[in-house]
Scaffold this motif. Structure first.
Motif, PDB file in Angstrom:
ATOM      1  N   ILE A   1      -3.491   0.016 -12.454  1.00  0.00           N
ATOM      2  CA  ILE A   1      -4.311  -0.367 -11.303  1.00  0.00           C
ATOM      3  C   ILE A   1      -3.982   0.519 -10.107  1.00  0.00           C
ATOM      4  CG2 ILE A   1      -4.692  -2.209  -9.621  1.00  0.00           C
ATOM      5  CD1 ILE A   1      -4.331  -4.153 -12.058  1.00  0.00           C
ATOM      6  N   GLU A   2      -2.705   0.755  -9.855  1.00  0.00           N
ATOM      7  CA  GLU A   2      -2.308   1.627  -8.746  1.00  0.00           C
ATOM      8  C   GLU A   2      -2.830   3.045  -8.955  1.00  0.00           C
ATOM      9  OE1 GLU A   2       1.931   1.312  -8.370  1.00  0.00           O
ATOM     10  OE2 GLU A   2       1.817  -0.790  -7.765  1.00  0.00           O
ATOM     11  N   ASP A   3      -2.752   3.538 -10.192  1.00  0.00           N
ATOM     12  CA  ASP A   3      -3.278   4.873 -10.480  1.00  0.00           C
ATOM     13  C   ASP A   3      -4.782   4.927 -10.247  1.00  0.00           C
ATOM     14  OD1 ASP A   3      -0.768   5.762 -11.129  1.00  0.00           O
ATOM     15  OD2 ASP A   3      -1.081   5.707 -13.303  1.00  0.00           O
ATOM     16  N   SER A   4      -5.472   3.865 -10.607  1.00  0.00           N
ATOM     17  CA  SER A   4      -6.915   3.813 -10.392  1.00  0.00           C
ATOM     18  C   SER A   4      -7.249   3.819  -8.908  1.00  0.00           C
ATOM     19  CB  SER A   4      -7.499   2.576 -11.058  1.00  0.00           C
ATOM     20  OG  SER A   4      -8.887   2.546 -10.889  1.00  0.00           O
ATOM     21  N   MET A   5      -6.452   3.124  -8.119  1.00  0.00           N
ATOM     22  CA  MET A   5      -6.675   3.107  -6.669  1.00  0.00           C
ATOM     23  C   MET A   5      -6.494   4.499  -6.072  1.00  0.00           C
ATOM     24  SD  MET A   5      -4.852  -0.374  -5.434  1.00  0.00           S
ATOM     25  CE  MET A   5      -5.583  -1.968  -5.700  1.00  0.00           C
ATOM     26  N   MET A   6      -5.634   5.294  -6.681  1.00  0.00           N
ATOM     27  CA  MET A   6      -5.385   6.658  -6.195  1.00  0.00           C
ATOM     28  C   MET A   6      -6.234   7.688  -6.941  1.00  0.00           C
ATOM     29  SD  MET A   6      -3.292   6.072  -3.792  1.00  0.00           S
ATOM     30  CE  MET A   6      -2.671   7.669  -3.366  1.00  0.00           C
TER      31      MET A   6
ATOM     32  N   ILE B   1     -10.497   4.174 -14.741  1.00  0.00           N
ATOM     33  CA  ILE B   1     -10.663   2.737 -14.893  1.00  0.00           C
ATOM     34  C   ILE B   1     -11.538   2.191 -13.760  1.00  0.00           C
ATOM     35  CG2 ILE B   1      -9.471   0.515 -14.861  1.00  0.00           C
ATOM     36  CD1 ILE B   1      -7.069   1.920 -16.076  1.00  0.00           C
ATOM     37  N   SER B   2     -12.543   1.403 -14.139  1.00  0.00           N
ATOM     38  CA  SER B   2     -13.376   0.739 -13.141  1.00  0.00           C
ATOM     39  C   SER B   2     -12.524  -0.329 -12.479  1.00  0.00           C
ATOM     40  CB  SER B   2     -14.580   0.110 -13.819  1.00  0.00           C
ATOM     41  OG  SER B   2     -15.313  -0.657 -12.900  1.00  0.00           O
ATOM     42  N   LEU B   3     -12.539  -0.363 -11.181  1.00  0.00           N
ATOM     43  CA  LEU B   3     -11.668  -1.279 -10.456  1.00  0.00           C
ATOM     44  C   LEU B   3     -12.483  -2.168  -9.525  1.00  0.00           C
ATOM     45  CD1 LEU B   3      -8.662  -1.907 -10.191  1.00  0.00           C
ATOM     46  CD2 LEU B   3      -8.559  -0.285  -8.333  1.00  0.00           C
ATOM     47  N   LEU B   4     -12.206  -3.440  -9.550  1.00  0.00           N
ATOM     48  CA  LEU B   4     -12.891  -4.420  -8.714  1.00  0.00           C
ATOM     49  C   LEU B   4     -12.777  -4.056  -7.234  1.00  0.00           C
ATOM     50  CD1 LEU B   4     -14.298  -7.226  -8.762  1.00  0.00           C
ATOM     51  CD2 LEU B   4     -12.033  -8.228  -8.574  1.00  0.00           C
ATOM     52  N   CYS B   5     -11.678  -3.487  -6.829  1.00  0.00           N
ATOM     53  CA  CYS B   5     -11.434  -3.145  -5.417  1.00  0.00           C
ATOM     54  C   CYS B   5     -12.474  -2.168  -4.863  1.00  0.00           C
ATOM     55  CB  CYS B   5     -10.054  -2.526  -5.257  1.00  0.00           C
ATOM     56  SG  CYS B   5      -8.722  -3.550  -5.878  1.00  0.00           S
ATOM     57  N   ARG B   6     -13.043  -1.353  -5.716  1.00  0.00           N
ATOM     58  CA  ARG B   6     -14.028  -0.372  -5.255  1.00  0.00           C
ATOM     59  C   ARG B   6     -15.321  -1.039  -4.790  1.00  0.00           C
ATOM     60  NH1 ARG B   6     -11.408   4.010  -6.384  1.00  0.00           N
ATOM     61  NH2 ARG B   6     -10.484   4.431  -8.386  1.00  0.00           N
ATOM     62  N   LYS B   7     -15.542  -2.280  -5.184  1.00  0.00           N
ATOM     63  CA  LYS B   7     -16.749  -2.998  -4.811  1.00  0.00           C
ATOM     64  C   LYS B   7     -16.488  -4.047  -3.729  1.00  0.00           C
ATOM     65  CE  LYS B   7     -18.290  -2.394  -9.484  1.00  0.00           C
ATOM     66  NZ  LYS B   7     -18.184  -2.967 -10.789  1.00  0.00           N
ATOM     67  N   CYS B   8     -15.263  -4.127  -3.282  1.00  0.00           N
ATOM     68  CA  CYS B   8     -14.865  -5.162  -2.323  1.00  0.00           C
ATOM     69  C   CYS B   8     -15.374  -4.841  -0.920  1.00  0.00           C
ATOM     70  CB  CYS B   8     -13.343  -5.286  -2.295  1.00  0.00           C
ATOM     71  SG  CYS B   8     -12.757  -6.529  -1.132  1.00  0.00           S
ATOM     72  N   GLU B   9     -15.887  -5.854  -0.251  1.00  0.00           N
ATOM     73  CA  GLU B   9     -16.388  -5.662   1.109  1.00  0.00           C
ATOM     74  C   GLU B   9     -15.254  -5.407   2.109  1.00  0.00           C
ATOM     75  OE1 GLU B   9     -17.495  -9.511   3.240  1.00  0.00           O
ATOM     76  OE2 GLU B   9     -17.647 -10.072   1.111  1.00  0.00           O
ATOM     77  N   PHE B  10     -14.022  -5.725   1.746  1.00  0.00           N
ATOM     78  CA  PHE B  10     -12.890  -5.533   2.650  1.00  0.00           C
ATOM     79  C   PHE B  10     -12.147  -4.222   2.413  1.00  0.00           C
ATOM     80  CE2 PHE B  10     -13.330 -10.192   2.248  1.00  0.00           C
ATOM     81  CZ  PHE B  10     -13.692 -10.449   3.556  1.00  0.00           C
ATOM     82  N   SER B  11     -12.535  -3.477   1.393  1.00  0.00           N
ATOM     83  CA  SER B  11     -11.845  -2.215   1.113  1.00  0.00           C
ATOM     84  C   SER B  11     -12.349  -1.115   2.040  1.00  0.00           C
ATOM     85  CB  SER B  11     -12.047  -1.808  -0.343  1.00  0.00           C
ATOM     86  OG  SER B  11     -13.381  -1.473  -0.569  1.00  0.00           O
ATOM     87  N   HIS B  12     -11.502  -0.131   2.234  1.00  0.00           N
ATOM     88  CA  HIS B  12     -11.894   1.036   3.022  1.00  0.00           C
ATOM     89  C   HIS B  12     -11.156   2.246   2.464  1.00  0.00           C
ATOM     90  CE1 HIS B  12      -8.170  -0.188   5.026  1.00  0.00           C
ATOM     91  NE2 HIS B  12      -8.044   1.074   5.385  1.00  0.00           N
ATOM     92  N   PRO B  13     -11.778   3.423   2.576  1.00  0.00           N
ATOM     93  CA  PRO B  13     -11.124   4.618   2.031  1.00  0.00           C
ATOM     94  C   PRO B  13      -9.893   5.015   2.838  1.00  0.00           C
ATOM     95  CG  PRO B  13     -13.159   5.199   3.146  1.00  0.00           C
ATOM     96  CD  PRO B  13     -13.078   3.704   3.139  1.00  0.00           C
ATOM     97  N   LEU B  14      -8.903   5.534   2.158  1.00  0.00           N
ATOM     98  CA  LEU B  14      -7.726   6.068   2.827  1.00  0.00           C
ATOM     99  C   LEU B  14      -8.042   7.439   3.366  1.00  0.00           C
ATOM    100  CD1 LEU B  14      -4.883   5.161   0.326  1.00  0.00           C
ATOM    101  CD2 LEU B  14      -5.351   4.096   2.526  1.00  0.00           C
TER     102      LEU B  14
ATOM    103  N   ALA C   1      -4.176  11.300   6.426  1.00  0.00           N
ATOM    104  CA  ALA C   1      -3.041  11.005   7.290  1.00  0.00           C
ATOM    105  C   ALA C   1      -2.303   9.743   6.842  1.00  0.00           C
ATOM    106  CB  ALA C   1      -3.511  10.832   8.735  1.00  0.00           C
ATOM    107  N   GLU C   2      -3.029   8.793   6.227  1.00  0.00           N
ATOM    108  CA  GLU C   2      -2.388   7.559   5.762  1.00  0.00           C
ATOM    109  C   GLU C   2      -1.558   7.792   4.511  1.00  0.00           C
ATOM    110  OE1 GLU C   2      -5.736   4.997   5.240  1.00  0.00           O
ATOM    111  OE2 GLU C   2      -5.638   4.258   7.280  1.00  0.00           O
ATOM    112  N   LEU C   3      -1.836   8.865   3.772  1.00  0.00           N
ATOM    113  CA  LEU C   3      -1.143   9.138   2.535  1.00  0.00           C
ATOM    114  C   LEU C   3       0.172   9.881   2.749  1.00  0.00           C
ATOM    115  CD1 LEU C   3      -4.160  10.219   0.336  1.00  0.00           C
ATOM    116  CD2 LEU C   3      -3.013   8.013   0.354  1.00  0.00           C
ATOM    117  N   THR C   4       0.369  10.455   3.908  1.00  0.00           N
ATOM    118  CA  THR C   4       1.583  11.242   4.150  1.00  0.00           C
ATOM    119  C   THR C   4       2.613  10.447   4.922  1.00  0.00           C
ATOM    120  OG1 THR C   4       0.640  12.202   6.146  1.00  0.00           O
ATOM    121  CG2 THR C   4       0.413  13.429   4.092  1.00  0.00           C
TER     122      THR C   4
END
Length: 68
Positions: free
Chosen positions: A39-44, A49-62, A65-68
């Motif tokens: 799941i963590e790899d999918s988020m990155m 893998i299709s991930l439910l988080c990609r369809k979430c109204e509360f998600s936002h792209p990183l 600057a947030e990754l470093t």
């Protein structure tokens, strides 16, 4: 869940993302287990893998600057 199943999200009504069972494993084993790593790899975007988080109204792209 009442049976000990630990889901990724409360919005996972189909129970597609069961990451473990608290009656069978402790929390640390689940959080550092294979399913959670996938799941963590999918988020990155490291797998397809299709991930439910990609369809979430509360998600936002990183942003970079947030990754470093």
């Amino acid at each position: 869940m009442p049976d000990g199943s630990l889901l990724l999200c409360c919005m996972d009504w189909n129970m597609d993302y069961v990451i473990g069972n608290l009656y069978e494993n402790n929390y640390d084993e689940i959080v550092h287990g294979k399913k959670m790593q996938m799941i963590e790899d999918s988020m990155m975007c490291k797998n397809d893998i299709s991930l439910l988080c990609r369809k979430c109204e509360f998600s936002h792209p990183l942003i970079q600057a947030e990754l470093t």
